[in-house]
Design a protein around this motif. Sequence first.
Motif, short mmCIF file in Angstrom:
data_model
loop_
_atom_site.label_atom_id
_atom_site.label_comp_id
_atom_site.label_asym_id
_atom_site.label_seq_id
_atom_site.Cartn_x
_atom_site.Cartn_y
_atom_site.Cartn_z
N ASP A 1 3.78 -44.23 23.70
CA ASP A 1 3.69 -42.85 23.26
C ASP A 1 3.01 -42.72 21.90
O ASP A 1 3.05 -41.66 21.28
N ARG A 2 2.37 -43.80 21.46
CA ARG A 2 1.63 -43.83 20.20
C ARG A 2 2.50 -43.35 19.03
O ARG A 2 2.07 -42.56 18.18
N ALA A 3 3.73 -43.83 18.99
CA ALA A 3 4.65 -43.47 17.91
C ALA A 3 4.89 -44.67 17.01
O ALA A 3 4.79 -45.83 17.44
N VAL A 4 5.19 -44.40 15.76
CA VAL A 4 5.54 -45.42 14.79
C VAL A 4 6.91 -45.08 14.22
O VAL A 4 7.14 -43.94 13.77
N ASP A 5 7.83 -46.03 14.27
CA ASP A 5 9.17 -45.85 13.71
C ASP A 5 9.29 -46.59 12.38
O ASP A 5 8.88 -47.74 12.26
N ILE A 6 9.85 -45.89 11.40
CA ILE A 6 10.12 -46.48 10.08
C ILE A 6 11.63 -46.63 9.95
O ILE A 6 12.37 -45.64 10.04
N LYS A 7 12.08 -47.87 9.75
CA LYS A 7 13.50 -48.13 9.62
C LYS A 7 13.78 -48.81 8.27
O LYS A 7 12.96 -49.54 7.76
N GLY A 8 14.98 -48.54 7.75
CA GLY A 8 15.37 -49.16 6.49
C GLY A 8 15.28 -48.25 5.30
O GLY A 8 15.66 -48.62 4.18
N TYR A 9 14.78 -47.02 5.51
CA TYR A 9 14.69 -46.07 4.40
C TYR A 9 15.80 -45.03 4.51
O TYR A 9 16.01 -44.44 5.58
N THR A 10 16.50 -44.82 3.44
CA THR A 10 17.55 -43.82 3.39
C THR A 10 16.98 -42.54 2.79
O THR A 10 16.57 -42.52 1.63
N ILE A 11 16.94 -41.48 3.59
CA ILE A 11 16.40 -40.22 3.11
C ILE A 11 17.28 -39.66 2.00
O ILE A 11 18.49 -39.57 2.14
N GLN A 12 16.64 -39.29 0.91
CA GLN A 12 17.34 -38.70 -0.21
C GLN A 12 17.13 -37.19 -0.20
O GLN A 12 16.42 -36.64 0.62
N HIS A 13 17.78 -36.52 -1.16
CA HIS A 13 17.52 -35.10 -1.36
C HIS A 13 16.02 -34.92 -1.62
O HIS A 13 15.39 -35.76 -2.27
N PRO A 14 15.38 -33.87 -1.08
CA PRO A 14 13.95 -33.66 -1.29
C PRO A 14 13.52 -33.71 -2.75
O PRO A 14 12.37 -34.04 -3.05
N TYR A 15 14.44 -33.39 -3.64
CA TYR A 15 14.18 -33.45 -5.08
C TYR A 15 13.68 -34.83 -5.50
O TYR A 15 12.85 -34.98 -6.39
N TYR A 16 14.19 -35.89 -4.82
CA TYR A 16 13.90 -37.27 -5.20
C TYR A 16 13.10 -38.05 -4.15
O TYR A 16 12.87 -39.24 -4.32
N ALA A 17 12.71 -37.43 -3.05
CA ALA A 17 12.28 -38.19 -1.87
C ALA A 17 10.82 -38.64 -1.87
O ALA A 17 10.41 -39.37 -0.98
N ALA A 18 10.01 -38.21 -2.84
CA ALA A 18 8.59 -38.56 -2.84
C ALA A 18 8.40 -40.07 -2.66
O ALA A 18 9.18 -40.85 -3.20
N PRO A 19 7.39 -40.48 -1.84
CA PRO A 19 6.28 -39.68 -1.31
C PRO A 19 6.58 -38.85 -0.07
O PRO A 19 5.69 -38.15 0.41
N LEU A 20 7.79 -38.95 0.49
CA LEU A 20 8.17 -37.99 1.53
C LEU A 20 8.22 -36.59 0.92
O LEU A 20 8.71 -36.42 -0.21
N GLN A 21 7.70 -35.61 1.65
CA GLN A 21 7.74 -34.23 1.18
C GLN A 21 8.46 -33.38 2.22
O GLN A 21 8.38 -33.67 3.42
N PHE A 22 9.13 -32.33 1.77
CA PHE A 22 9.92 -31.50 2.67
C PHE A 22 9.41 -30.07 2.68
O PHE A 22 9.26 -29.44 1.63
N ASP A 23 9.13 -29.55 3.86
CA ASP A 23 8.71 -28.17 4.06
C ASP A 23 9.97 -27.33 4.29
O ASP A 23 10.63 -27.46 5.32
N ILE A 24 10.31 -26.46 3.34
CA ILE A 24 11.55 -25.69 3.46
C ILE A 24 11.42 -24.56 4.47
O ILE A 24 12.42 -24.06 4.96
N ARG A 25 10.19 -24.15 4.78
CA ARG A 25 10.01 -23.08 5.76
C ARG A 25 10.41 -23.54 7.15
O ARG A 25 11.07 -22.82 7.89
#
Length: 328
Positions: free
Chosen positions: A223-247
């Motif tokens: 299905d041409r998917a990539v899974d990332i394991k081992g990362y604990t998602i933090q509050h968006p305030y601290y999560a960079a380079p992950l970014q969160f779209d609040i809309r």
Amino acid sequence: MIFIRFFTALWQDAVRYQSAAHAQKYLSHQYSKKGFDNPQAQSYTNCYPFMHYLELGRTYYEQAALAPMAIQPNLLFYGMSQILKACLLTVDPAFPGSTSVMAHGLSTRRRKKQHYEFIDDEVKVQKNGLFPHFCYHLFQMKRMEGHKFSMLYLLQRIPELQPLFSTMKGESAQMAVETIDEGAVLRHHSSLLDELHMTSGHYARFLSSCFKQNIVVEEHSRDRAVDIKGYTIQHPYYAAPLQFDIRHEQWYLPKLRTHFTQLPEVAVHYMLLYNLSMIARYETSWWMDVLHTHAGEDFPYISEFLYVTSVKMPIYVLSFLKEGEPSA
């Protein structure tokens, strides 16, 4: 009027901090948790400045919601500055400590070049001022002095602007990320590896370095998917380079290697608002021309950003304060 009602409800949750007794208790808890000396005395000293920063910040944001776009950058920049000062008092009881901390902490070219376009402009981080101070005390980011950031780079770091980039530029700078198993797995399309010119092994090492965690990457050809394991998602305030779209309550990862940094989105908004507020004050002819003639491509990016930041930054900052509340 819908926006005004939403905005009032957003700030209503922060009314608890307009009680001196609660503000003092809250700050004392923060200082005790962080091991500061004399938390009781420090909290008594700081509870009223803490309350006043939040009250003034709220006033700026409320007035920006009612104001014409011509003066919104100034109101939003000073509103954000005030609520960041309240955040700083929770982690730095000596704030401000000196007058140098009260400077903006950024600089930009005062005189703009002929045929100037906002997305091509840049800001430079100074040694002293509010920007490097909050980057260090809130996000543990050091050695920021001298770094330059372009407006295009900063705008591309905001996920809510990606549909606009897709329309205006034909492509976005971020890719949607699905969360699985309550955030234990992050999944995205494998085309991101093509964008980054990486194999799955190289990508795992790259992410481990970015997130400072041991990341495992699994590629699924079916299905041409990539899974990332081992990362604990933090509050968006601290999560960079992950970014969160609040809309859309959607996580995103950058498509460009240079965007995989821990520069928090709070810093991104501060830099954009700083530059826009300087332009609104000192480049009046250009600013009014953009607002009235919509010349070039700047207006849609600026307009969309001002709307997003007017809602997103209060949400981020107030949720940061709320997370610091002592457990019942």
